[in-house]
Design an enzyme around this catalytic site. Structure first.
Site, PDB file in Angstrom:
ATOM      1  N   ASP A 163       0.826  -1.111   0.210  1.00  0.00           N
ATOM      2  CA  ASP A 163       0.266  -0.093  -0.029  1.00  0.00           C
ATOM      3  C   ASP A 163       0.854   1.282   0.188  1.00  0.00           C
ATOM      4  O   ASP A 163       1.854   1.489   0.795  1.00  0.00           O
ATOM      5  CB  ASP A 163      -0.964  -0.003   1.121  1.00  0.00           C
ATOM      6  N   GLU A 208      -4.717   2.450  -4.440  1.00  0.00           N
ATOM      7  CA  GLU A 208      -3.244   2.505  -4.355  1.00  0.00           C
ATOM      8  C   GLU A 208      -2.651   1.317  -3.477  1.00  0.00           C
ATOM      9  O   GLU A 208      -1.525   1.037  -3.107  1.00  0.00           O
ATOM     10  CB  GLU A 208      -2.959   3.693  -3.139  1.00  0.00           C
TER      11      GLU A 208
END
Length: 487
Positions: free
Chosen positions: A359, A402
């Site tokens: 992430d 993301e």
């Protein structure tokens, strides 16, 4: 001494006159037949009772460029295309056995080295029960035969395009068809790599492997053989004699080793005019193209263009269906398919594998402060760094905004942790430049779960997600392993 009376003498004299007349008529008829034979467009031949050929008319000799003594006996066999010889001989033998006329189609070498299609009609000759030889004539019907072959090739290639056959098979169909239509030719199709301008071998079944391998090392430029020049200029390039052509002087060591002495090359275009590659015809002796040859070259290049463009379109559709539009990495659907396959492999082989969930830290802040364009740039930069560090067997995917996933076959939790720390460190040292003065430092949080034979896709994803959340909740910019994988 025999004495003839007047009546007998008169009768013999009349018989002699009749014989002379018949002889004169036969001589005239033979002369006429000779004149007809020599002036006919047909290629006429005869053999004796020993089946050795002893007569060829002048058109036959002019067609082959041979003398009568060169063709007589079994010398004619040297002018027949090697693959057709056995069929010709078999046809003659069947005709002899059946005492029937025959028809056979084969390729005959013309004086300029080109093989032409001929249709031969003939028959065995008998006097009573005694075999006295064969007689026959050949007619050149190359144009008809070539058109038939070219149409068959076009139909087969387009059918393969329509049914989604792999490009290499379609290009081989095209090349093989042209070589069948022109047996003395050695053909090739090369694909132009847009970025590197390298000419990659698409199909060249009759050219030596060493030759095609060396050509693939070259960049398409003017003066780099006929194909290199054609790929840059977009024009047909003809080298009737390679040894004396300026584009080939640096490559004579290759062409002479391969036995190539002539090359004609045409660019292959897309429907939008983009150069996709080249089609080439080589000969083993100097050779000049005729009007028909230019038609064949354009025909082959057009077919190849259709096939290559369709293959590119299909590849693009597959890429769009399987990759993330922004990063070019695998999409979520494809990644889960690969994960399922890897779990099955681990269960069979008991070899390790690991899943990493990643992430990009503070991504929402980047979007909010600098805009979505900056966010997209950050994602692409991050993806490029990942891609550069993957092995061929690894799989990387964007599975969320993301959020990314990495599949590392063969890596246990320890090896995966080492890889993840190395990747995290590279990301931490990366600065994303926005404009001339502004830059952003990127960081990433990573969670690791080793895949075991008992794992399911849901379980291993859950464990990796838990490790990722632990990394984020522990301050971000760190690597954490699933609790049951922890050292």
């Amino acid at each position: 001494m025999i004495t003839l009376n007047e009546q007998e003498y008169k009768s013999l004299k009349e018989q002699a006159q009749q014989l002379n007349t018949v002889t004169d008529e036969l001589t005239a008829a033979l002369s006429l037949l000779q004149d007809i034979s020599e002036s006919a467009s047909a290629l006429i031949w005869m053999s004796g009772s020993d089946q050795k050929y002893h007569y060829f008319n002048q058109p036959f000799l002019e067609f082959t460029g041979k003398q009568m003594d060169e063709m007589s006996g079994f010398g004619w066999i040297e002018t027949v295309y090697p693959e057709d010889i056995s069929r010709c001989i078999s046809t003659y033998r069947k005709a002899f056995t059946a005492r029937q006329p025959f028809e056979v189609i084969y390729r005959l070498k013309r004086h300029d080295g080109e093989y032409r299609w001929v249709i031969c009609h003939g028959a065995p000759r008998f006097r009573g029960e005694q075999f006295v030889g064969f007689i026959g004539h050949c007619l050149d019907f190359t144009e008809h035969k070539r058109n038939e072959i070219l149409e068959q090739t076009r139909s087969e290639a387009l059918s393969q395009v329509a049914t989604g056959m792999p490009l290499k098979f379609i290009l081989l169909t095209i090349v093989s068809g042209i070589e069948k239509a022109k047996p003395e030719a050695l053909c090739s199709i090369q694909l132009l790599e847009p970025k590197t301008l390298k000419l990659k071998n698409g199909a060249a079944p009759s050219l030596p492997d060493f030759y095609t391998q060396e050509v693939e090392k070259l960049t398409a430029e003017i003066g780099i053989g006929c194909c290199g020049t054609a790929a840059v200029t977009g024009e047909i390039v003809i080298a009737e004699d390679i040894n004396n052509h300026p584009d080939w002087q640096d490559f004579l060591h290759l062409t002479q080793k391969a036995g190539l002495h002539s090359c004609w090359s045409a660019p292959i275009f897309s429907s939008q005019g983009e150069i996709l590659g080249t089609f080439a015809i080589y000969h083993r002796e100097p050779h000049s193209p005729g009007k028909e040859d230019f038609t064949i070259i354009r025909h082959a290049a057009e077919l190849a263009g259709i096939a290559i463009e369709r293959a590119r379109d299909t590849e693009q559709l597959n890429r769009l269906a399987t990759t993330d539009y922004l990063t070019g990495l695998a999409n979520r659907r494809v990644f889960f398919q690969r994960l399922e396959a890897e779990i099955s492999r681990v269960q069979r082989s008991l070899n390790p594998a690991s899943l990493l969930m990643l992430d990009l830290d503070h991504f929402k802040d980047i979007n909010d402060r600098f805009g979505h364009a900056a966010g997209d740039t950050a994602l692409k930069t991050f993806s490029d760094i990942i891609r550069q560090r993957l092995r061929d067997t690894d799989v990387a995917a964007r599975v969320g905004g993301e959020e990314f996933a990495l599949l590392l076959p063969g890596a246990d939790a320890e090896a995966a942790h080492h890889f993840a720390e190395s990747l995290r460190n590279v990301i931490e040292l990366t600065e994303l430049h926005l404009g001339d003065t502004l830059s952003i430092q990127l960081t990433v949080s990573i969670g690791i779960a080793e895949i075991t034979p008992q794992s399911s896709a849901e379980q291993v994803m859950s464990r990796a997600d838990q490790a990722l959340y632990l990394a984020k909740n522990s301050g971000r910019n760190r690597v954490c392993r699933a609790a049951d994988d922890a050292a």
